[in-house]
Every structure is written in C-alpha cells, then in structure tokens.
Design a protein around this motif. Structure first.
Motif, PDB file in Angstrom:
ATOM      1  N   ALA A  11      -2.899 -21.830  38.791  1.00  0.00           N
ATOM      2  CA  ALA A  11      -1.664 -21.180  39.364  1.00  0.00           C
ATOM      3  C   ALA A  11      -1.286 -21.832  40.800  1.00  0.00           C
ATOM      4  CB  ALA A  11      -1.975 -19.877  39.743  1.00  0.00           C
ATOM      5  N   THR A 142      -1.545 -14.560  44.427  1.00  0.00           N
ATOM      6  CA  THR A 142      -0.334 -13.953  44.003  1.00  0.00           C
ATOM      7  C   THR A 142       0.156 -14.437  42.645  1.00  0.00           C
ATOM      8  OG1 THR A 142      -0.015 -13.237  46.367  1.00  0.00           O
ATOM      9  CG2 THR A 142       1.926 -12.784  44.547  1.00  0.00           C
ATOM     10  N   ARG A 143       0.310 -15.492  42.723  1.00  0.00           N
ATOM     11  CA  ARG A 143       1.156 -16.261  41.364  1.00  0.00           C
ATOM     12  C   ARG A 143       0.015 -16.024  40.330  1.00  0.00           C
ATOM     13  NH1 ARG A 143       2.368 -22.260  43.886  1.00  0.00           N
ATOM     14  NH2 ARG A 143       4.319 -21.832  44.874  1.00  0.00           N
ATOM     15  N   MET A 145      -2.088 -13.454  39.833  1.00  0.00           N
ATOM     16  CA  MET A 145      -2.014 -12.063  39.378  1.00  0.00           C
ATOM     17  C   MET A 145      -0.731 -11.771  38.784  1.00  0.00           C
ATOM     18  SD  MET A 145      -3.736 -10.390  43.018  1.00  0.00           S
ATOM     19  CE  MET A 145      -3.183  -8.853  42.625  1.00  0.00           C
ATOM     20  N   ASP A 146       0.496 -12.406  39.280  1.00  0.00           N
ATOM     21  CA  ASP A 146       1.541 -12.139  38.470  1.00  0.00           C
ATOM     22  C   ASP A 146       1.790 -12.566  37.124  1.00  0.00           C
ATOM     23  OD1 ASP A 146       2.346 -10.441  40.850  1.00  0.00           O
ATOM     24  OD2 ASP A 146       3.513 -12.116  41.799  1.00  0.00           O
ATOM     25  N   ARG A 147       1.347 -14.021  37.205  1.00  0.00           N
ATOM     26  CA  ARG A 147       1.521 -14.664  35.867  1.00  0.00           C
ATOM     27  C   ARG A 147       0.647 -14.081  34.618  1.00  0.00           C
ATOM     28  NH1 ARG A 147      -0.857 -20.667  35.491  1.00  0.00           N
ATOM     29  NH2 ARG A 147      -2.663 -19.544  35.061  1.00  0.00           N
ATOM     30  N   ASN A 148      -0.744 -13.951  34.909  1.00  0.00           N
ATOM     31  CA  ASN A 148      -1.579 -13.354  33.990  1.00  0.00           C
ATOM     32  C   ASN A 148      -1.911 -11.856  33.850  1.00  0.00           C
ATOM     33  OD1 ASN A 148      -1.804 -16.335  34.162  1.00  0.00           O
ATOM     34  ND2 ASN A 148      -4.026 -16.098  33.373  1.00  0.00           N
ATOM     35  N   LYS A 149      -0.961 -11.280  34.803  1.00  0.00           N
ATOM     36  CA  LYS A 149      -1.228  -9.649  34.695  1.00  0.00           C
ATOM     37  C   LYS A 149      -2.586  -9.192  35.050  1.00  0.00           C
ATOM     38  CE  LYS A 149       2.955  -9.673  33.759  1.00  0.00           C
ATOM     39  NZ  LYS A 149       4.081  -9.630  34.803  1.00  0.00           N
ATOM     40  N   SER A 151      -5.931  -8.072  37.860  1.00  0.00           N
ATOM     41  CA  SER A 151      -6.368  -7.505  39.107  1.00  0.00           C
ATOM     42  C   SER A 151      -6.606  -8.556  40.249  1.00  0.00           C
ATOM     43  CB  SER A 151      -7.652  -6.496  38.882  1.00  0.00           C
ATOM     44  OG  SER A 151      -8.779  -7.297  38.566  1.00  0.00           O
ATOM     45  N   GLU A 152      -6.762  -8.070  41.498  1.00  0.00           N
ATOM     46  CA  GLU A 152      -7.018  -9.049  42.481  1.00  0.00           C
ATOM     47  C   GLU A 152      -8.461  -9.544  42.337  1.00  0.00           C
ATOM     48  OE1 GLU A 152      -7.657  -9.051  47.280  1.00  0.00           O
ATOM     49  OE2 GLU A 152      -6.254  -7.757  46.523  1.00  0.00           O
ATOM     50  N   ALA A 155      -8.655 -12.033  39.246  1.00  0.00           N
ATOM     51  CA  ALA A 155      -7.863 -13.509  39.741  1.00  0.00           C
ATOM     52  C   ALA A 155      -8.918 -14.043  40.813  1.00  0.00           C
ATOM     53  CB  ALA A 155      -6.628 -13.075  40.462  1.00  0.00           C
TER      54      ALA A 155
END
Length: 233
Positions: A11, A142-143, A145-149, A151-152, A155
C-alpha cells in the motif's frame, strides 16, 4: 536488455509508478498479477494450497478467498512460509519467461514489479537498478486499511511481515516518496525514467549474451566437425 526492479511496502503506491512506465511504452512484469494466475483453479499451486488449508479458504467457484487465506497466513508464520514455498517458484519461473519475451521483442529494459524483492532475495542479482516506493507510516497504514477493509491490528500485521521501508530504501538506487500528491509521484517516476532511457547498459548485456552464444555455437560446430573427420577416416 536490463532489468529494473520496482519494490516497496504494501500500500505504498507502486501501481501509480508502474502506470507511468506503461504509459511511456516500458514493459512491466507484475509479480502480483502472476501470483493470482498461478493459484487459479486446477493449477499445481492451487492444489497444494487446497491440500494444506482445506475448503475453508475457497469460494463456491473454487477460486481462493484471498481475505480468508490472508488472515490465516498473517496470523501464522509457518503457514505463510508454506504458501510462499508453494507459489514463489512458479511465480519466479513465469517472471523469467516474461523477461525473456521482452528481450526477444527488442526492449532496452523491463520493469519487474516485485513487492517481495528483498524478502525473497531471488532476483536481486539479476537487477541492474532497484526502485523503492515509500511513504509515511501513518499514510501506509491508512491506505491499507481503506483498500483492504482491514482493522488497524490486521493492517499492522501485514506491514510488519515485510522488511522495513527504510531498510529497502537504503539498498535501492532510486527512491520515490509517495506521501504527497499523485502528480508529485508521477514527476519522480518520470525523472527516473529519463535516467534509465539514457543508459547504454542494455548494449553491454546484449553483447555478453551474443558473445556467449557465439562461443557456444562455435564449440558445437568444432565438435561436430571433429567427429565428422574421425568418422570419415
């Protein structure tokens, strides 16, 4: 022809960089795309994965459920090692074939998108130049987490499974900082492309290959001639 490896962390934005090379007529061999192809239903790697992990990591159409498999391997290093051993040999074989095709087609160089270049170490010796795409840690997290849905926590597991970005950067010839705008990233990639286009290293590689081939075929011709003379006596 020479090989340019493009790597980085998960990412960090390698796709944005490969797009620049493709748009300028440079062939790109994508290891991630090949990795998806070698685990298609019925392929040898697919069979190994099914035997090791069972039906739980497969969809109804027999394709691999990457989300379920990813969760398993990033929670268990032994399972991750097994997956790598089942897929990496075939991935690298396909990469070599694609690179040879680019050589035959007459390209001066080829970009190989290899996320795990340093982790596997298999192709480093064949790469003339290495480009690493990096970004700030919080942006990468952040990228992903957003891209692959994810959790922190999940990720962070995936990021920590790879070599630290600063170490990759220290072992690279070029570094692209991808924490800013897309335009900024593209400009950095274009500057590197300009340097690569000016290189004459591809002539050296072709010279070595042609010389080796000439010596080999000369040796074969001499051997055949020698045997012919013996048989003629």
């Amino acid at each position: 022809m020479f090989i340019v490896a493009l790597t980085g962390g998960i990412a960090t934005g390698k796709t944005s960089v490969t797009k620049v090379f493709k748009e300028n007529g440079i062939p790109v061999v994508d290891a991630d795309q090949i990795a998806r192809e070698v685990v298609e239903p019925g392929k040898p790697a697919w069979k190994k994965i099914k035997a090791e992990f069972g039906e739980d990591v497969f969809n109804d159409d027999d394709t691999i459920n990457r989300e379920k498999l990813g969760k398993l391997i990033f929670d268990n290093i032994d399972k991750r090692r097994f997956l790598n051993s089942a897929t990496h040999p075939e991935i690298h074989r396909r990469i070599y074939i694609d690179v040879i095709k680019c050589f035959i087609a007459g390209h001066n160089f080829v970009v190989v998108d290899l996320p795990l270049l340093f982790e596997t170490g298999v192709m480093i010796q064949y790469c003339y130049k290495i480009i690493t795409v990096t970004c700030e840690e919080d942006i990468q997290l952040t990228r992903l987490m957003d891209r692959n849905k994810l959790s922190e926590a999940d990720a962070k597991k995936r990021i920590s499974a790879q070599m630290p970005l600063e170490l990759k950067c220290s072992q690279s010839h070029f570094v692209i900082e991808n924490s800013g705008t897309l335009n900024d990233t593209e400009q950095q990639a274009l500057q590197i492309l300009e340097v690569l286009l000016e290189s004459n290293h591809h002539w050296k590689i072709r010279g070595i290959i042609l010389t080796t081939a000439a010596v080999f075929f000369s040796g074969v011709a001499w051997l055949l001639d020698y045997k012919y003379k013996i048989w003629s006596q």
